[in-house]
Design a protein around this motif. Structure first.
Motif, PDB file in Angstrom:
ATOM      1  N   ILE A 239       0.845  -1.214   0.000  1.00 29.68           N
ATOM      2  CA  ILE A 239       0.000   0.000   0.000  1.00 29.68           C
ATOM      3  C   ILE A 239       0.877   1.261   0.000  1.00 29.68           C
ATOM      4  N   LEU A 240       1.980   1.189   0.712  1.00 32.11           N
ATOM      5  CA  LEU A 240       2.901   2.328   0.710  1.00 32.11           C
ATOM      6  C   LEU A 240       3.451   2.555  -0.710  1.00 32.11           C
ATOM      7  N   ALA A 241       3.744   1.447  -1.400  1.00 33.94           N
ATOM      8  CA  ALA A 241       4.225   1.540  -2.792  1.00 33.94           C
ATOM      9  C   ALA A 241       3.153   2.160  -3.682  1.00 33.94           C
ATOM     10  N   GLY A 242       1.919   1.714  -3.493  1.00 30.03           N
ATOM     11  CA  GLY A 242       0.801   2.254  -4.279  1.00 30.03           C
ATOM     12  C   GLY A 242       0.611   3.745  -4.032  1.00 30.03           C
TER      13      GLY A 242
ATOM     14  N   TYR B 215       4.971   6.227 -16.760  1.00 27.76           N
ATOM     15  CA  TYR B 215       5.200   4.784 -16.846  1.00 27.76           C
ATOM     16  C   TYR B 215       6.555   4.412 -16.228  1.00 27.76           C
ATOM     17  N   SER B 216       7.623   5.094 -16.641  1.00 31.51           N
ATOM     18  CA  SER B 216       8.959   4.735 -16.151  1.00 31.51           C
ATOM     19  C   SER B 216       9.116   5.080 -14.666  1.00 31.51           C
ATOM     20  N   GLY B 217       8.512   6.191 -14.235  1.00 29.65           N
ATOM     21  CA  GLY B 217       8.592   6.579 -12.829  1.00 29.65           C
ATOM     22  C   GLY B 217       7.885   5.592 -11.933  1.00 29.65           C
ATOM     23  N   MET B 218       6.670   5.193 -12.337  1.00 30.18           N
ATOM     24  CA  MET B 218       5.893   4.232 -11.548  1.00 30.18           C
ATOM     25  C   MET B 218       6.639   2.896 -11.468  1.00 30.18           C
ATOM     26  N   LEU B 219       7.174   2.509 -12.617  1.00 28.62           N
ATOM     27  CA  LEU B 219       7.909   1.240 -12.684  1.00 28.62           C
ATOM     28  C   LEU B 219       9.102   1.248 -11.726  1.00 28.62           C
ATOM     29  N   SER B 220       9.827   2.370 -11.702  1.00 27.35           N
ATOM     30  CA  SER B 220      10.999   2.482 -10.817  1.00 27.35           C
ATOM     31  C   SER B 220      10.583   2.421  -9.360  1.00 27.35           C
ATOM     32  N   ILE B 221       9.514   3.157  -9.017  1.00 26.18           N
ATOM     33  CA  ILE B 221       9.058   3.177  -7.619  1.00 26.18           C
ATOM     34  C   ILE B 221       8.614   1.783  -7.184  1.00 26.18           C
ATOM     35  N   PHE B 222       7.812   1.125  -8.016  1.00 26.64           N
ATOM     36  CA  PHE B 222       7.339  -0.215  -7.665  1.00 26.64           C
ATOM     37  C   PHE B 222       8.494  -1.212  -7.588  1.00 26.64           C
ATOM     38  N   PHE B 223       9.476  -1.046  -8.455  1.00 23.08           N
ATOM     39  CA  PHE B 223      10.641  -1.942  -8.455  1.00 23.08           C
ATOM     40  C   PHE B 223      11.402  -1.807  -7.125  1.00 23.08           C
ATOM     41  N   ILE B 224      11.605  -0.568  -6.673  1.00 27.42           N
ATOM     42  CA  ILE B 224      12.336  -0.346  -5.411  1.00 27.42           C
ATOM     43  C   ILE B 224      11.555  -0.944  -4.233  1.00 27.42           C
ATOM     44  N   PHE B 225      10.246  -0.726  -4.223  1.00 25.12           N
ATOM     45  CA  PHE B 225       9.437  -1.284  -3.135  1.00 25.12           C
ATOM     46  C   PHE B 225       9.373  -2.816  -3.226  1.00 25.12           C
ATOM     47  N   ALA B 226       9.394  -3.351  -4.436  1.00 29.07           N
ATOM     48  CA  ALA B 226       9.398  -4.811  -4.608  1.00 29.07           C
ATOM     49  C   ALA B 226      10.686  -5.398  -4.036  1.00 29.07           C
ATOM     50  N   LEU B 227      11.799  -4.721  -4.281  1.00 26.06           N
ATOM     51  CA  LEU B 227      13.077  -5.171  -3.733  1.00 26.06           C
ATOM     52  C   LEU B 227      13.038  -5.155  -2.206  1.00 26.06           C
ATOM     53  N   LEU B 228      12.461  -4.072  -1.656  1.00 24.20           N
ATOM     54  CA  LEU B 228      12.337  -3.941  -0.201  1.00 24.20           C
ATOM     55  C   LEU B 228      11.459  -5.059   0.362  1.00 24.20           C
ATOM     56  N   PHE B 229      10.389  -5.366  -0.353  1.00 20.32           N
ATOM     57  CA  PHE B 229       9.451  -6.416   0.060  1.00 20.32           C
ATOM     58  C   PHE B 229      10.161  -7.781   0.088  1.00 20.32           C
ATOM     59  N   ILE B 230      10.900  -8.080  -0.984  1.00 25.23           N
ATOM     60  CA  ILE B 230      11.616  -9.357  -1.070  1.00 25.23           C
ATOM     61  C   ILE B 230      12.661  -9.467   0.051  1.00 25.23           C
ATOM     62  N   TYR B 231      13.367  -8.366   0.270  1.00 23.03           N
ATOM     63  CA  TYR B 231      14.392  -8.330   1.317  1.00 23.03           C
ATOM     64  C   TYR B 231      13.774  -8.596   2.686  1.00 23.03           C
ATOM     65  N   LYS B 232      12.635  -7.972   2.963  1.00 22.06           N
ATOM     66  CA  LYS B 232      11.958  -8.136   4.255  1.00 22.06           C
ATOM     67  C   LYS B 232      11.406  -9.550   4.415  1.00 22.06           C
ATOM     68  N   GLN B 233      10.872 -10.109   3.326  1.00 22.12           N
ATOM     69  CA  GLN B 233      10.331 -11.476   3.350  1.00 22.12           C
ATOM     70  C   GLN B 233      11.435 -12.469   3.683  1.00 22.12           C
TER      71      GLN B 233
END
Lengths: 214, 137
Positions: free
Chosen positions: A40-43, B115-133
């Motif tokens: 949600i923070l990402a969204g 498009y590129s900005g959203m992709l970058s932001i989601f990519f960084i948060f995805a990395l953070l999510f994987i790291y935390k998992q």
């Protein structure tokens, strides 16, 4: 609201970068990224990014944009929202060239930190009287406080860096920047207030378990 | 005779006030600015700096269509700075070639930025999510 490159003196942007880096380092120690809340923070960060790209022409001479900072601050706490918002500003500056790289420190302090903390404290102190008024005030003041700091920073540039009386970076004095920056951003503040109220209401209703417990 | 010579001498002085002008079709460079429409950065201040100089080559205001037009007189990197009282503005670097022309540069389309900005932001948060998992496991 972003200050571009070439408008700030090195004295200003170097000190602002140091302060912003310190604040971000401190923030990262204060927050705990919970895997449940990250999506949600990402969204919301993506939403803030898009909001800042949508420019609304006002008064026939300038443009404003919303930030979404108050929404993030109220729902995730000021430290986490400041970090997320700083990330958005970083992507804008380095990847898209929106907002300056040298002025990133000032932009992070004024929008991510001042905006976040202003929204947080205003909401916290007013919610006991009325949640709606607290949300509206938090949204409005988060934009106005950020704009105020930006106006001060810009208006001080002729005093900080001039050569033979000619300003080297930004030529307009405080009395001009305060009016020119604050008036359009008060309109932005009103729009931000209503956006904050509706977005926080919606997210509280549907994603309560994933948000910050203020 | 002396009076006539004196009069003739002062007659020459008249030409000191004759500002001459020439019209030419020299190649110029035009840079257009916009937020969302074509004319929303009209009549804003600009400064143009020739390569390696700190004193402006030209100063002025953008025209009614938010454009700046100038005629460079040397090759190299020219800097164009536009700014308004509210802190909006930009510094544009223009590379002027031997024939005083420059390569045409267009702004990245907004949809591509989003498009590129959203992709970058989601990519960084995805990395953070994987790291935390992984940390939890």
């Amino acid at each position: 609201m972003h200050i571009p490159d070439g408008f700030l003196s090195p004295q200003t942007y170097i000190s602002a970068t140091v302060v912003a880096a310190g604040l971000l380092a401190y923030s990262s120690k204060k927050v705990h990224f919970d895997t449940q809340r990250i999506p949600i923070l990402a969204g919301l960060s993506g939403f803030a990014f898009v909001l800042m790209l949508i420019t609304i022409p006002v008064l026939g001479a300038t443009s404003i944009h919303l930030t979404g900072i108050a929404i993030m601050s109220i729902l995730f706490g000021p430290w986490m929202s400041a970090i997320a918002f700083a990330l958005v500003l970083l992507v804008q500056a380095f990847l898209l060239g929106d907002g300056g790289v040298t002025s990133l420190g000032v932009n992070i302090i004024s929008m991510a930190f001042v905006g976040s903390f202003c929204a947080h404290f205003v909401h916290r102190s007013l919610k006991q009287y009325s949640e709606k008024i607290a949300l509206l005030s938090a949204g409005f003041l988060s934009v106005v406080a950020s704009a105020f700091l930006i106006a001060i920073t810009l208006g001080l540039q002729p005093l900080i860096a001039s050569q033979d009386g000619s300003p080297l970076y930004f030529p307009f004095a405080l009395d001009i920047t305060l009016v020119a920056v604050m008036v359009p951003n008060m309109i932005a503040g009103v729009l931000e207030a209503f956006l904050t109220m509706s977005a926080v209401g919606f997210l509280h209703k549907h994603f309560r378990g994933y948000l910050y417990d203020a | 005779m002396r009076v006539l010579i004196l009069l003739l001498f002062f007659t020459l002085e008249i030409f000191a006030h004759d500002l001459t002008h020439t019209r030419s079709n020299t190649q110029s460079i035009t840079v257009a600015f916009a937020f969302s429409s074509q004319v929303d950065f009209a009549y804003k201040n600009y400064e143009i700096f020739a390569p390696d100089t700190t004193i402006p080559f030209a100063v002025g205001r953008t025209d009614a269509l938010s454009r700046v037009t100038f005629v460079p007189n040397q090759t190299g990197e020219w800097k164009l700075k536009v700014f308004s009282e509210d802190g909006h503005g930009k510094v544009v670097t223009i590379d002027v070639k031997e024939d005083m022309s420059t390569t045409e540069q267009t702004q990245t389309p907004k949809w591509l930025k989003i498009y590129s900005g959203m992709l970058s932001i989601f990519f960084i948060f995805a990395l953070l999510f994987i790291y935390k998992q992984r940390k939890i496991r």
